[in-house]
Scaffold this motif. Structure first.
Motif, PDB file in Angstrom:
ATOM      1  N   TRP A   1      58.838  17.486   0.434  1.00 38.57           N
ATOM      2  CA  TRP A   1      58.884  16.288   1.258  1.00 38.57           C
ATOM      3  C   TRP A   1      59.276  15.130   0.365  1.00 38.57           C
ATOM      4  O   TRP A   1      58.637  14.877  -0.653  1.00 38.57           O
ATOM      5  CB  TRP A   1      57.521  16.034   1.888  1.00 38.57           C
ATOM      6  CG  TRP A   1      57.515  14.923   2.876  1.00 38.57           C
ATOM      7  CD1 TRP A   1      58.031  14.951   4.123  1.00 38.57           C
ATOM      8  CD2 TRP A   1      56.970  13.628   2.692  1.00 38.57           C
ATOM      9  NE1 TRP A   1      57.832  13.743   4.742  1.00 38.57           N
ATOM     10  CE2 TRP A   1      57.177  12.912   3.872  1.00 38.57           C
ATOM     11  CE3 TRP A   1      56.325  12.994   1.653  1.00 38.57           C
ATOM     12  CZ2 TRP A   1      56.777  11.605   4.043  1.00 38.57           C
ATOM     13  CZ3 TRP A   1      55.925  11.690   1.818  1.00 38.57           C
ATOM     14  CH2 TRP A   1      56.147  11.007   3.011  1.00 38.57           C
ATOM     15  N   VAL A   2      60.355  14.438   0.711  1.00 44.27           N
ATOM     16  CA  VAL A   2      60.886  13.354  -0.110  1.00 44.27           C
ATOM     17  C   VAL A   2      61.084  12.129   0.771  1.00 44.27           C
ATOM     18  O   VAL A   2      61.614  12.237   1.881  1.00 44.27           O
ATOM     19  CB  VAL A   2      62.245  13.749  -0.742  1.00 44.27           C
ATOM     20  CG1 VAL A   2      62.833  12.604  -1.527  1.00 44.27           C
ATOM     21  CG2 VAL A   2      62.092  14.976  -1.613  1.00 44.27           C
ATOM     22  N   ARG A   3      60.668  10.977   0.276  1.00 43.30           N
ATOM     23  CA  ARG A   3      60.897   9.727   0.988  1.00 43.30           C
ATOM     24  C   ARG A   3      61.375   8.680  -0.009  1.00 43.30           C
ATOM     25  O   ARG A   3      60.737   8.453  -1.025  1.00 43.30           O
ATOM     26  CB  ARG A   3      59.633   9.248   1.674  1.00 43.30           C
ATOM     27  CG  ARG A   3      59.859   8.000   2.503  1.00 43.30           C
ATOM     28  CD  ARG A   3      58.696   7.695   3.382  1.00 43.30           C
ATOM     29  NE  ARG A   3      57.657   7.032   2.606  1.00 43.30           N
ATOM     30  CZ  ARG A   3      56.478   6.715   3.099  1.00 43.30           C
ATOM     31  NH1 ARG A   3      56.175   7.037   4.336  1.00 43.30           N
ATOM     32  NH2 ARG A   3      55.593   6.101   2.358  1.00 43.30           N
ATOM     33  N   VAL A   4      62.512   8.059   0.291  1.00 44.75           N
ATOM     34  CA  VAL A   4      63.072   7.021  -0.561  1.00 44.75           C
ATOM     35  C   VAL A   4      63.035   5.715   0.225  1.00 44.75           C
ATOM     36  O   VAL A   4      63.572   5.636   1.326  1.00 44.75           O
ATOM     37  CB  VAL A   4      64.531   7.349  -0.972  1.00 44.75           C
ATOM     38  CG1 VAL A   4      65.113   6.229  -1.808  1.00 44.75           C
ATOM     39  CG2 VAL A   4      64.585   8.671  -1.713  1.00 44.75           C
ATOM     40  N   SER A   5      62.385   4.704  -0.355  1.00 44.84           N
ATOM     41  CA  SER A   5      62.324   3.410   0.322  1.00 44.84           C
ATOM     42  C   SER A   5      62.613   2.298  -0.679  1.00 44.84           C
ATOM     43  O   SER A   5      62.357   2.431  -1.875  1.00 44.84           O
ATOM     44  CB  SER A   5      60.966   3.191   0.983  1.00 44.84           C
ATOM     45  OG  SER A   5      59.946   3.239   0.022  1.00 44.84           O
ATOM     46  N   LEU A   6      63.153   1.224  -0.167  1.00 43.34           N
ATOM     47  CA  LEU A   6      63.491   0.059  -0.985  1.00 43.34           C
ATOM     48  C   LEU A   6      62.962  -1.170  -0.262  1.00 43.34           C
ATOM     49  O   LEU A   6      63.333  -1.420   0.892  1.00 43.34           O
ATOM     50  CB  LEU A   6      65.008  -0.026  -1.173  1.00 43.34           C
ATOM     51  CG  LEU A   6      65.537  -1.183  -2.010  1.00 43.34           C
ATOM     52  CD1 LEU A   6      65.055  -1.064  -3.444  1.00 43.34           C
ATOM     53  CD2 LEU A   6      67.046  -1.209  -1.973  1.00 43.34           C
ATOM     54  N   VAL A   7      62.088  -1.910  -0.903  1.00 45.34           N
ATOM     55  CA  VAL A   7      61.473  -3.125  -0.365  1.00 45.34           C
ATOM     56  C   VAL A   7      60.826  -2.840   1.001  1.00 45.34           C
ATOM     57  O   VAL A   7      60.993  -3.584   1.963  1.00 45.34           O
ATOM     58  CB  VAL A   7      62.508  -4.276  -0.263  1.00 45.34           C
ATOM     59  CG1 VAL A   7      61.818  -5.600   0.025  1.00 45.34           C
ATOM     60  CG2 VAL A   7      63.351  -4.382  -1.500  1.00 45.34           C
ATOM     61  N   GLY A   8      60.133  -1.735   1.093  1.00 40.18           N
ATOM     62  CA  GLY A   8      59.420  -1.397   2.311  1.00 40.18           C
ATOM     63  C   GLY A   8      60.275  -0.828   3.425  1.00 40.18           C
ATOM     64  O   GLY A   8      59.775  -0.572   4.512  1.00 40.18           O
ATOM     65  N   ILE A   9      61.572  -0.657   3.203  1.00 43.76           N
ATOM     66  CA  ILE A   9      62.467  -0.091   4.216  1.00 43.76           C
ATOM     67  C   ILE A   9      62.788   1.345   3.823  1.00 43.76           C
ATOM     68  O   ILE A   9      63.288   1.596   2.726  1.00 43.76           O
ATOM     69  CB  ILE A   9      63.779  -0.898   4.322  1.00 43.76           C
ATOM     70  CG1 ILE A   9      63.466  -2.342   4.702  1.00 43.76           C
ATOM     71  CG2 ILE A   9      64.712  -0.254   5.337  1.00 43.76           C
ATOM     72  CD1 ILE A   9      64.662  -3.246   4.628  1.00 43.76           C
ATOM     73  N   GLU A  10      62.477   2.250   4.726  1.00 39.69           N
ATOM     74  CA  GLU A  10      62.728   3.661   4.446  1.00 39.69           C
ATOM     75  C   GLU A  10      64.226   3.946   4.560  1.00 39.69           C
ATOM     76  O   GLU A  10      64.835   3.743   5.601  1.00 39.69           O
ATOM     77  CB  GLU A  10      61.959   4.538   5.424  1.00 39.69           C
ATOM     78  CG  GLU A  10      62.011   5.995   5.075  1.00 39.69           C
ATOM     79  CD  GLU A  10      61.085   6.821   5.941  1.00 39.69           C
ATOM     80  OE1 GLU A  10      61.560   7.842   6.443  1.00 39.69           O
ATOM     81  OE2 GLU A  10      59.920   6.440   6.108  1.00 39.69           O
ATOM     82  N   LEU A  11      64.819   4.378   3.460  1.00 38.87           N
ATOM     83  CA  LEU A  11      66.251   4.662   3.427  1.00 38.87           C
ATOM     84  C   LEU A  11      66.556   6.121   3.708  1.00 38.87           C
ATOM     85  O   LEU A  11      67.559   6.441   4.340  1.00 38.87           O
ATOM     86  CB  LEU A  11      66.847   4.278   2.067  1.00 38.87           C
ATOM     87  CG  LEU A  11      66.703   2.811   1.662  1.00 38.87           C
ATOM     88  CD1 LEU A  11      67.200   2.618   0.249  1.00 38.87           C
ATOM     89  CD2 LEU A  11      67.461   1.929   2.634  1.00 38.87           C
ATOM     90  N   LEU A  12      65.704   7.001   3.233  1.00 36.75           N
ATOM     91  CA  LEU A  12      65.968   8.430   3.350  1.00 36.75           C
ATOM     92  C   LEU A  12      64.656   9.181   3.435  1.00 36.75           C
ATOM     93  O   LEU A  12      63.730   8.911   2.677  1.00 36.75           O
ATOM     94  CB  LEU A  12      66.764   8.918   2.128  1.00 36.75           C
ATOM     95  CG  LEU A  12      67.060  10.399   2.022  1.00 36.75           C
ATOM     96  CD1 LEU A  12      68.049  10.817   3.097  1.00 36.75           C
ATOM     97  CD2 LEU A  12      67.622  10.715   0.653  1.00 36.75           C
ATOM     98  N   ALA A  13      64.573  10.112   4.364  1.00 34.51           N
ATOM     99  CA  ALA A  13      63.413  10.981   4.468  1.00 34.51           C
ATOM    100  C   ALA A  13      63.906  12.413   4.645  1.00 34.51           C
ATOM    101  O   ALA A  13      64.742  12.681   5.502  1.00 34.51           O
ATOM    102  CB  ALA A  13      62.531  10.584   5.635  1.00 34.51           C
TER     103      ALA A  13
END
Length: 68
Positions: free
Chosen positions: A29-41
């Motif tokens: 399970w991978v989650r990429v977020s930038l400044v609280g905005i989820e970019l990729l899950a």
């Protein structure tokens, strides 16, 4: 569970046979977020087993109906 020593000269057939006999489960399970905005899950669940092994364990946990 006993630990077995791996032999360096295992053939591909032996490796595939062991995987199909015992099975392999990969859960990622991978989650990429930038400044609280989820970019990729990404969520991945992979199970590799023989049909016999799958049926044996899925029946034990109630995923399949037992044959009458």
């Amino acid at each position: 569970m006993a630990v077995e020593k791996a032999i360096a000269s295992s053939s591909l057939v032996e490796v595939v046979d062991r995987i199909l006999d015992k099975g392999v489960v990969i859960d990622a399970w991978v989650r990429v977020s930038l400044v609280g905005i989820e970019l990729l899950a990404v969520e991945a669940r992979v199970v590799v087993a023989s049909v016999e092994t799958f049926l044996k364990y899925s029946e034990a946990v109630g995923l399949t109906a037992a044959a009458a």
